[in-house]
Motif scaffolding. Structure first.
Motif, PDB file in Angstrom:
ATOM      1  N   PRO A  54       0.947  -1.011   0.111  1.00 15.94           N
ATOM      2  CA  PRO A  54       0.148   0.087  -0.026  1.00 15.94           C
ATOM      3  C   PRO A  54       0.605   1.126   0.110  1.00 15.94           C
ATOM      4  CG  PRO A  54      -1.033  -1.646   1.327  1.00 15.94           C
ATOM      5  CD  PRO A  54       0.190  -2.010   0.956  1.00 15.94           C
ATOM      6  N   THR A  55       1.878   1.372   0.852  1.00 18.79           N
ATOM      7  CA  THR A  55       2.928   2.351   0.683  1.00 18.79           C
ATOM      8  C   THR A  55       3.147   2.667  -0.632  1.00 18.79           C
ATOM      9  OG1 THR A  55       3.620   2.050   3.051  1.00 18.79           O
ATOM     10  CG2 THR A  55       4.788   3.439   1.657  1.00 18.79           C
ATOM     11  N   VAL A  56       3.623   1.860  -1.582  1.00 18.52           N
ATOM     12  CA  VAL A  56       4.361   1.998  -2.861  1.00 18.52           C
ATOM     13  C   VAL A  56       2.831   2.422  -3.915  1.00 18.52           C
ATOM     14  CG1 VAL A  56       4.868   0.895  -4.966  1.00 18.52           C
ATOM     15  CG2 VAL A  56       5.911   0.103  -2.744  1.00 18.52           C
ATOM     16  N   TRP A  57       1.688   1.986  -3.726  1.00 22.77           N
ATOM     17  CA  TRP A  57       0.558   2.440  -4.516  1.00 22.77           C
ATOM     18  C   TRP A  57       0.214   3.907  -3.853  1.00 22.77           C
ATOM     19  CZ3 TRP A  57       0.764   0.115  -8.606  1.00 22.77           C
ATOM     20  CH2 TRP A  57       1.035  -1.241  -8.884  1.00 22.77           C
ATOM     21  N   SER A  58       0.363   4.018  -2.656  1.00 23.28           N
ATOM     22  CA  SER A  58      -0.045   5.465  -2.250  1.00 23.28           C
ATOM     23  C   SER A  58       0.816   6.535  -2.853  1.00 23.28           C
ATOM     24  CB  SER A  58       0.078   5.513  -0.607  1.00 23.28           C
ATOM     25  OG  SER A  58      -0.336   7.008  -0.193  1.00 23.28           O
ATOM     26  N   ARG A  59       2.123   6.124  -2.845  1.00 21.00           N
ATOM     27  CA  ARG A  59       3.104   7.174  -3.703  1.00 21.00           C
ATOM     28  C   ARG A  59       3.044   7.183  -5.105  1.00 21.00           C
ATOM     29  NH1 ARG A  59       8.312   4.945   0.318  1.00 21.00           N
ATOM     30  NH2 ARG A  59       7.562   5.996   2.120  1.00 21.00           N
ATOM     31  N   ILE A  60       2.513   6.234  -5.789  1.00 22.41           N
ATOM     32  CA  ILE A  60       2.334   6.277  -7.201  1.00 22.41           C
ATOM     33  C   ILE A  60       1.229   6.985  -7.445  1.00 22.41           C
ATOM     34  CG2 ILE A  60       1.595   4.680  -9.161  1.00 22.41           C
ATOM     35  CD1 ILE A  60       3.712   2.530  -8.042  1.00 22.41           C
ATOM     36  N   ALA A  61       0.041   6.926  -6.712  1.00 19.02           N
ATOM     37  CA  ALA A  61      -1.079   7.415  -6.827  1.00 19.02           C
ATOM     38  C   ALA A  61      -0.836   9.077  -6.832  1.00 19.02           C
ATOM     39  CB  ALA A  61      -2.056   7.155  -5.545  1.00 19.02           C
TER      40      ALA A  61
ATOM     41  N   PRO B  84       5.218   5.153  12.291  1.00 15.08           N
ATOM     42  CA  PRO B  84       6.255   4.061  12.199  1.00 15.08           C
ATOM     43  C   PRO B  84       5.915   2.807  11.486  1.00 15.08           C
ATOM     44  CG  PRO B  84       5.099   3.840  14.303  1.00 15.08           C
ATOM     45  CD  PRO B  84       4.530   5.023  13.513  1.00 15.08           C
ATOM     46  N   ARG B  85       6.695   2.510  10.395  1.00 15.66           N
ATOM     47  CA  ARG B  85       6.597   1.387   9.539  1.00 15.66           C
ATOM     48  C   ARG B  85       7.784   0.556   9.341  1.00 15.66           C
ATOM     49  NH1 ARG B  85       2.082   2.409   5.973  1.00 15.66           N
ATOM     50  NH2 ARG B  85       1.233   4.687   5.988  1.00 15.66           N
ATOM     51  N   ASN B  86       7.479  -0.738   9.035  1.00 15.65           N
ATOM     52  CA  ASN B  86       8.528  -1.593   8.808  1.00 15.65           C
ATOM     53  C   ASN B  86       9.154  -1.769   7.505  1.00 15.65           C
ATOM     54  OD1 ASN B  86       6.592  -3.181   7.430  1.00 15.65           O
ATOM     55  ND2 ASN B  86       6.351  -4.753   8.901  1.00 15.65           N
ATOM     56  N   ALA B  87       9.704  -2.669   7.130  1.00 11.25           N
ATOM     57  CA  ALA B  87      10.369  -2.597   5.575  1.00 11.25           C
ATOM     58  C   ALA B  87       9.360  -3.095   4.413  1.00 11.25           C
ATOM     59  CB  ALA B  87      11.644  -4.012   5.637  1.00 11.25           C
ATOM     60  N   MET B  88       8.097  -3.452   4.707  1.00 11.83           N
ATOM     61  CA  MET B  88       7.304  -3.899   3.695  1.00 11.83           C
ATOM     62  C   MET B  88       6.158  -2.847   3.979  1.00 11.83           C
ATOM     63  SD  MET B  88       7.928  -6.411   2.117  1.00 11.83           S
ATOM     64  CE  MET B  88       6.613  -6.776   1.385  1.00 11.83           C
ATOM     65  N   GLY B  89       6.426  -1.674   4.791  1.00 11.43           N
ATOM     66  CA  GLY B  89       5.544  -0.572   4.657  1.00 11.43           C
ATOM     67  C   GLY B  89       4.455  -0.918   5.807  1.00 11.43           C
ATOM     68  N   LYS B  90       4.287  -1.697   6.446  1.00  5.63           N
ATOM     69  CA  LYS B  90       3.079  -2.025   7.542  1.00  5.63           C
ATOM     70  C   LYS B  90       3.465  -0.976   8.579  1.00  5.63           C
ATOM     71  CE  LYS B  90       2.304  -6.783   6.525  1.00  5.63           C
ATOM     72  NZ  LYS B  90       2.152  -8.259   7.156  1.00  5.63           N
ATOM     73  N   VAL B  91       2.240  -0.317   9.052  1.00  7.85           N
ATOM     74  CA  VAL B  91       2.293   0.472  10.223  1.00  7.85           C
ATOM     75  C   VAL B  91       2.531  -0.406  11.334  1.00  7.85           C
ATOM     76  CG1 VAL B  91       1.044   2.267  11.751  1.00  7.85           C
ATOM     77  CG2 VAL B  91       1.016   2.451   9.254  1.00  7.85           C
ATOM     78  N   GLN B  92       3.362   0.016  12.255  1.00  6.21           N
ATOM     79  CA  GLN B  92       3.894  -0.835  13.557  1.00  6.21           C
ATOM     80  C   GLN B  92       2.904  -0.239  14.749  1.00  6.21           C
ATOM     81  OE1 GLN B  92       6.286  -3.660  13.236  1.00  6.21           O
ATOM     82  NE2 GLN B  92       5.072  -2.983  11.280  1.00  6.21           N
TER      83      GLN B  92
END
Length: 446
Positions: A208-215, A433-441
């Motif tokens: 989702p982080t990737v797609w959010s930045r692409i959007a 805070p996020r991990n390497a896969m973009g998940k919110v911690q």
């Protein structure tokens, strides 16, 4: 789809066309097989090896070599701290091998038995030290074949992604998938909008982080409009991002659900409907069900329950700790979800963090997060339950936003959702805070 060998597409003869591209270098299947076979001959006979999982071709060669040799591979995150690295190596007993070895060519080893372990992937360790998830060759093959069916994934495809090579998404789907199915792989090193736009493909993988930045980058998003499949996973895709990607590229993203212990178990179909906020139907060979807090079966219909999975894609065990299954063979994912009358799944989130029990109501954090993200001033949002003396838990939101107030956001959610789903507290923060896969911690937020 079937393949006698786990990485069946590697064994396709002398084809010199580019099959894998990483860090600006192309390898044909023949070259990759040769380099991996040479390294496989060096590590053959070892009980388990670890690989520094950098986002490059050397990592792909090293992991391929382990799979060819029948030696289980432990991918080590390249940014792991000293304590995490030491734990992974000590717990697994793996010997760290150099990724740069294996130059030249070697004889292709015989195919190992499909029941043997292939990978040991370490979980994020949210409930203690990371645990090693042992995944068999048969489970990998079953999952990749199921995804080839539901995504209509063929050798004619070119897959583009820049995801880390130590998780299911980037490694199993993103590398082993092409090596089994025969599609070309372009790894962009990092999953940036510019890198994706510069790499023509038919399939793109992102979190989702990737797609959010692409959007947020309309020109780069438009460059993906010729692709046939934009796949999002590893965390729920916010509905506003889903809608923005659809508007900018002309197609809705395909969402899927899985975890390290189960691989990918639920997905929307390439030739079917794609619904924002939902992840589709079980893939072939997988069954799902919901149970309530007492373990009683919940019939499909929209009620939130604890998601359980069984099928050919399940892991073998937590290394040295066994495999926790119910008496009838189901794995409790720890996630809560709903299953509609038509079988479509919506993942609410982790039972421990995303199911909020407030004033007698059960509220999914994701629904509140999506409502907050609809506000034009909000860029990111994370919702958790925090202790409350009267309600048990209150809905608390952490929001990255500009030009708004906490009160305005509380009232905004209350106008779009039931009043009991509004946040009782909103904290405006600079980042999440996020991990390497973009998940919110979310544990860090608490």
């Amino acid at each position: 789809m079937t393949a006698t060998r786990l990485l069946g597409a590697l064994h396709g003869g002398e084809d010199q066309a580019s099959a894998v591209r990483g860090n600006g270098v192309d390898l044909s299947r023949h070259e990759l097989l040769g380099r991996a076979s040479a390294l496989a001959s060096e590590i053959s006979g070892r009980s388990i090896v670890a690989v520094e999982a950098r986002p490059d071709l050397d990592t792909i060669v090293a992991i391929t070599a382990g799979l060819l040799a029948g030696v289980p591979v432990v991918p080590v995150p390249p940014d792991a701290g000293e304590l995490e690295r030491a734990h992974i190596l000590r717990n697994s007993g793996a010997e760290l091998i150099e990724n740069g070895t294996g130059r030249g060519h070697g004889d292709v080893p015989p195919e190992p038995d499909s029941s043997k372990p292939a990978l040991v992937l370490y979980t994020s360790g949210t409930t203690g030290p990371p645990k090693g998830v042992v995944i068999s060759r048969a489970a990998l093959a079953a999952d990749l074949d199921a995804l080839a069916t539901v995504w209509q994934w063929t050798p004619e495809d070119t897959l583009v992604h820049g995801l880390p090579l130590f998780h299911v998404h980037g490694l199993v789907l993103g590398v082993l998938g092409p090596l089994r199915i025969g599609s070309r792989l372009v790894h962009t090193g990092k999953p940036t909008p510019l890198a994706y736009a510069a790499a023509p493909g038919t399939m793109y993988f992102g979190v989702p982080t990737v797609w959010s930045r692409i959007a947020a980058a309309p020109a780069e998003a438009g460059a993906l409009s010729n692709a046939r499949l934009l796949v999002s996973g590893s965390a729920p895709l916010p509905v506003p991002v889903f809608e923005q990607i659809e508007a900018l590229t002309g197609q809705a993203p395909v969402e899927r659900y899985g975890m390290t212990e189960t691989l990918i178990t639920v997905s929307a179909r390439a030739d079917g409907e794609r619904r924002p906020g939902q992840v589709g139907l079980p893939v072939p060979g997988v069954e799902t069900r919901l149970v309530d807090d007492a373990g009683e079966l919940i019939e499909p219909g929209g009620e939130i329950g604890h998601l359980q999975v069984r099928g050919a894609t399940l892991f073998d065990e937590y290394l040295g700790l066994g495999r926790p299954l119910t008496a009838d063979g189901w794995y409790a994912t720890g996630d809560v979800a709903t299953i509609g009358p038509d079988g479509w799944h919506r993942i609410v989130g982790r039972a421990s963090t995303d199911l909020i029990k407030t004033g007698g109501y059960r509220v999914g954090a994701g629904e509140v997060e999506d409502a907050l993200l609809q506000h034009p001033a909000v860029r990111e949002a994370a919702v958790v339950g925090t202790p409350h003396p009267d309600l048990g838990e209150q809905i608390t939101a952490y929001v990255v936003a500009e030009g708004t107030t906490e009160r305005e956001l509380i009232d905004y959610v209350a106008t779009g959702l039931s009043v009991h789903k509004r946040p009782r507290a909103v904290h405006l923060v600079d980042s999440l805070p996020r991990n390497a896969m973009g998940k919110v911690q979310k544990a860090a937020l608490r």
